[in-house]
Design a protein around this motif. Structure first.
Motif, PDB file in Angstrom:
ATOM      1  N   MET A   9       0.860  -1.186   0.000  1.00 32.71           N
ATOM      2  CA  MET A   9       0.000   0.000   0.000  1.00 32.71           C
ATOM      3  C   MET A   9       0.891   1.228   0.000  1.00 32.71           C
ATOM      4  N   ILE A  10       0.597   2.192  -0.828  1.00 29.15           N
ATOM      5  CA  ILE A  10       1.432   3.385  -0.944  1.00 29.15           C
ATOM      6  C   ILE A  10       0.797   4.529  -0.180  1.00 29.15           C
ATOM      7  N   THR A  11       1.543   5.131   0.734  1.00 28.46           N
ATOM      8  CA  THR A  11       1.039   6.279   1.462  1.00 28.46           C
ATOM      9  C   THR A  11       2.118   7.350   1.477  1.00 28.46           C
ATOM     10  N   LEU A  12       1.793   8.528   0.981  1.00 27.02           N
ATOM     11  CA  LEU A  12       2.727   9.645   0.971  1.00 27.02           C
ATOM     12  C   LEU A  12       2.299  10.656   2.019  1.00 27.02           C
ATOM     13  N   PRO A  13       3.171  11.588   2.376  1.00 26.65           N
ATOM     14  CA  PRO A  13       2.843  12.552   3.431  1.00 26.65           C
ATOM     15  C   PRO A  13       1.610  13.370   3.103  1.00 26.65           C
ATOM     16  N   LEU A  14       0.955  13.890   4.152  1.00 31.67           N
ATOM     17  CA  LEU A  14      -0.199  14.755   3.975  1.00 31.67           C
ATOM     18  C   LEU A  14       0.221  16.056   3.300  1.00 31.67           C
ATOM     19  N   ARG A  15      -0.702  16.615   2.495  1.00 35.24           N
ATOM     20  CA  ARG A  15      -0.439  17.876   1.807  1.00 35.24           C
ATOM     21  C   ARG A  15      -1.521  18.879   2.155  1.00 35.24           C
ATOM     22  N   ASP A  16      -1.135  20.143   2.143  1.00 29.77           N
ATOM     23  CA  ASP A  16      -2.100  21.201   2.422  1.00 29.77           C
ATOM     24  C   ASP A  16      -2.633  21.841   1.145  1.00 29.77           C
ATOM     25  N   ASP A  17      -1.892  21.740   0.063  1.00 27.64           N
ATOM     26  CA  ASP A  17      -2.273  22.481  -1.138  1.00 27.64           C
ATOM     27  C   ASP A  17      -3.361  21.757  -1.902  1.00 27.64           C
ATOM     28  N   ASP A  18      -3.974  22.454  -2.829  1.00 24.67           N
ATOM     29  CA  ASP A  18      -5.063  21.918  -3.625  1.00 24.67           C
ATOM     30  C   ASP A  18      -4.633  21.609  -5.050  1.00 24.67           C
ATOM     31  N   GLU A  19      -3.345  21.544  -5.312  1.00 30.22           N
ATOM     32  CA  GLU A  19      -2.885  21.405  -6.683  1.00 30.22           C
ATOM     33  C   GLU A  19      -2.548  19.954  -7.000  1.00 30.22           C
ATOM     34  N   GLU A  20      -3.456  19.048  -6.638  1.00 31.48           N
ATOM     35  CA  GLU A  20      -3.226  17.647  -6.943  1.00 31.48           C
ATOM     36  C   GLU A  20      -3.433  17.427  -8.442  1.00 31.48           C
ATOM     37  N   ASN A  21      -2.700  16.491  -8.998  1.00 31.49           N
ATOM     38  CA  ASN A  21      -2.963  16.081 -10.372  1.00 31.49           C
ATOM     39  C   ASN A  21      -3.145  14.578 -10.384  1.00 31.49           C
ATOM     40  N   ASP A  22      -3.632  14.065 -11.503  1.00 32.12           N
ATOM     41  CA  ASP A  22      -3.960  12.647 -11.565  1.00 32.12           C
ATOM     42  C   ASP A  22      -2.752  11.755 -11.328  1.00 32.12           C
ATOM     43  N   THR A  23      -1.601  12.171 -11.826  1.00 30.26           N
ATOM     44  CA  THR A  23      -0.413  11.351 -11.630  1.00 30.26           C
ATOM     45  C   THR A  23      -0.061  11.259 -10.160  1.00 30.26           C
ATOM     46  N   TYR A  24      -0.067  12.388  -9.472  1.00 32.36           N
ATOM     47  CA  TYR A  24       0.242  12.383  -8.046  1.00 32.36           C
ATOM     48  C   TYR A  24      -0.798  11.583  -7.271  1.00 32.36           C
ATOM     49  N   GLU A  25      -2.083  11.805  -7.581  1.00 30.15           N
ATOM     50  CA  GLU A  25      -3.135  11.111  -6.859  1.00 30.15           C
ATOM     51  C   GLU A  25      -3.085   9.612  -7.097  1.00 30.15           C
ATOM     52  N   ALA A  26      -2.730   9.205  -8.302  1.00 26.20           N
ATOM     53  CA  ALA A  26      -2.631   7.772  -8.570  1.00 26.20           C
ATOM     54  C   ALA A  26      -1.585   7.138  -7.667  1.00 26.20           C
ATOM     55  N   LYS A  27      -0.476   7.828  -7.461  1.00 22.46           N
ATOM     56  CA  LYS A  27       0.546   7.312  -6.558  1.00 22.46           C
ATOM     57  C   LYS A  27       0.022   7.227  -5.131  1.00 22.46           C
ATOM     58  N   MET A  28      -0.827   8.166  -4.776  1.00 23.45           N
ATOM     59  CA  MET A  28      -1.373   8.195  -3.431  1.00 23.45           C
ATOM     60  C   MET A  28      -2.429   7.125  -3.205  1.00 23.45           C
ATOM     61  N   LEU A  29      -3.185   6.793  -4.238  1.00 23.61           N
ATOM     62  CA  LEU A  29      -4.399   6.022  -4.052  1.00 23.61           C
ATOM     63  C   LEU A  29      -4.274   4.546  -4.362  1.00 23.61           C
TER      64      LEU A  29
ATOM     65  N   LEU B 120      -8.661   6.668   3.637  1.00 24.22           N
ATOM     66  CA  LEU B 120      -7.259   6.858   3.996  1.00 24.22           C
ATOM     67  C   LEU B 120      -6.934   8.338   3.875  1.00 24.22           C
ATOM     68  N   ARG B 121      -6.665   8.963   4.996  1.00 23.09           N
ATOM     69  CA  ARG B 121      -6.428  10.401   4.988  1.00 23.09           C
ATOM     70  C   ARG B 121      -5.096  10.727   4.320  1.00 23.09           C
ATOM     71  N   ARG B 122      -5.144  11.747   3.448  1.00 25.33           N
ATOM     72  CA  ARG B 122      -3.939  12.170   2.737  1.00 25.33           C
ATOM     73  C   ARG B 122      -3.655  13.657   2.867  1.00 25.33           C
ATOM     74  N   TRP B 123      -4.726  14.462   2.963  1.00 17.55           N
ATOM     75  CA  TRP B 123      -4.557  15.902   3.022  1.00 17.55           C
ATOM     76  C   TRP B 123      -5.310  16.468   4.221  1.00 17.55           C
ATOM     77  N   LYS B 124      -4.758  17.480   4.828  1.00 20.95           N
ATOM     78  CA  LYS B 124      -5.395  18.103   5.993  1.00 20.95           C
ATOM     79  C   LYS B 124      -6.739  18.724   5.633  1.00 20.95           C
ATOM     80  N   LYS B 125      -6.888  19.138   4.388  1.00 25.15           N
ATOM     81  CA  LYS B 125      -8.133  19.773   3.955  1.00 25.15           C
ATOM     82  C   LYS B 125      -9.333  18.839   4.098  1.00 25.15           C
ATOM     83  N   GLU B 126      -9.093  17.529   4.193  1.00 23.76           N
ATOM     84  CA  GLU B 126     -10.194  16.584   4.307  1.00 23.76           C
ATOM     85  C   GLU B 126     -10.989  16.783   5.596  1.00 23.76           C
TER      86      GLU B 126
END
Length: 274
Positions: A1-21, A220-226
């Motif tokens: 399972m891949i989990t990357l650090p939490l992020r505060d920004d809203d500039e997610e892209n599909d490539t980054y999110e795919a790695k996260m999810l 699975l929490r990834r961003w503080k904005k959640e």
């Protein structure tokens, strides 16, 4: 399972999110078969063992098509819980919720944001339930493929899987589906903040007067904005944690399964907990 650090920004892209999810190399029990490319080289079939029924579920991923066509970590957790519930309900965190439904006939379950349909298909099998898996129209061909690929095993265990379009927040889509739903499921659906309100609106639209809505969500929490989503949700629902995974190595948090139940107005019209 891949989990990357939490992020505060809203500039997610599909490539980054795919790695996260994405789940990564392992399946539900760590023994998933590797992806099997079909003729065009773009399709991937995964076989997942459901040990409580001594059988497997086959799921097609289309990883090049986007996030809705891939398997996410929370789905793995949800299916494991369903599998363990069927094996031994006395030790399952799902038992209290399922017993509270008090329905002898097959459960009518709605899954939101089904993606590949793995969770809904597993629910139909392990709970012998009538499950409607839903997603955006462009996702339905793959959902239908997976539902049909597993139709024999679903029927063998007394379940049924229907596929339907559902755009969150659209009253017309909810009206077509109907509100004869005992339980709503979802996994990894809270990541785009512009979908928080449509998701909550869909839940409100599914609420029947005089009937308590129950929504189980693996997340699975990834961003503080959640936290904004949960703050909004707690105005409408009692929100409880019924299960937490042990975090994977190098991760700070694991998948959490939440139960949302609608708050009811008291005699003075104020919203109170159920």
């Amino acid at each position: 399972m891949i989990t990357l650090p939490l992020r505060d920004d809203d500039e997610e892209n599909d490539t980054y999110e795919a790695k996260m999810l994405l789940i990564g190399e392992n399946g539900l029990d760590g023994e998933s078969l590797p992806p099997t490319p079909l003729r065009d080289g773009a399709l991937e079939l995964q076989k997942y063992n459901i040990s409580s029924i001594e059988s497997t579920v086959v799921i097609r991923e289309l990883t090049s098509q986007g996030l809705s066509f891939q398997l996410w970590p929370a789905a793995s957790t949800f299916v494991t819980l369903l599998d363990n519930y069927r094996r031994d309900p006395s030790k399952s965190p799902l038992t209290a919720t399922l017993l509270s439904l008090k329905k002898p006939s097959p459960l009518n379950i709605l899954e939101l944001g089904s993606g590949t349909g793995l969770v809904g298909i597993a629910a139909a099998i392990t709970l012998s339930a009538n499950v409607t898996v839903t997603d955006l129209p462009h996702v339905l061909d793959n959902l239908n493929f997976n539902a049909e690929a597993n139709a024999e095993i679903v029927e063998r265990f007394g379940g049924k899987v229907n596929v339907a379009p559902l755009r969150w927040g659209e009253a017309d889509d909810v009206e077509v589906l109907g509100q004869n739903v005992d339980l709503i499921l979802a996994s990894d659906v809270v990541y785009h903040d512009h979908l928080y309100e449509p998701l909550l609106k869909t839940l409100r639209l599914m609420q029947l007067e005089g009937k308590r809505l129950i929504f189980l969500m693996a997340h699975l929490r990834r961003w503080k904005k959640e936290s904004v989503f949960f703050k909004k949700a707690r105005k409408l629902f009692d929100v409880d944690v019924i299960h937490s995974d042990v975090p994977q190595e190098s991760s700070r948090i694991g998948v959490v399964v939440y139960r949302f139940t609608t708050k009811q107005p008291n005699q003075n019209g104020r919203i109170v907990s159920c």
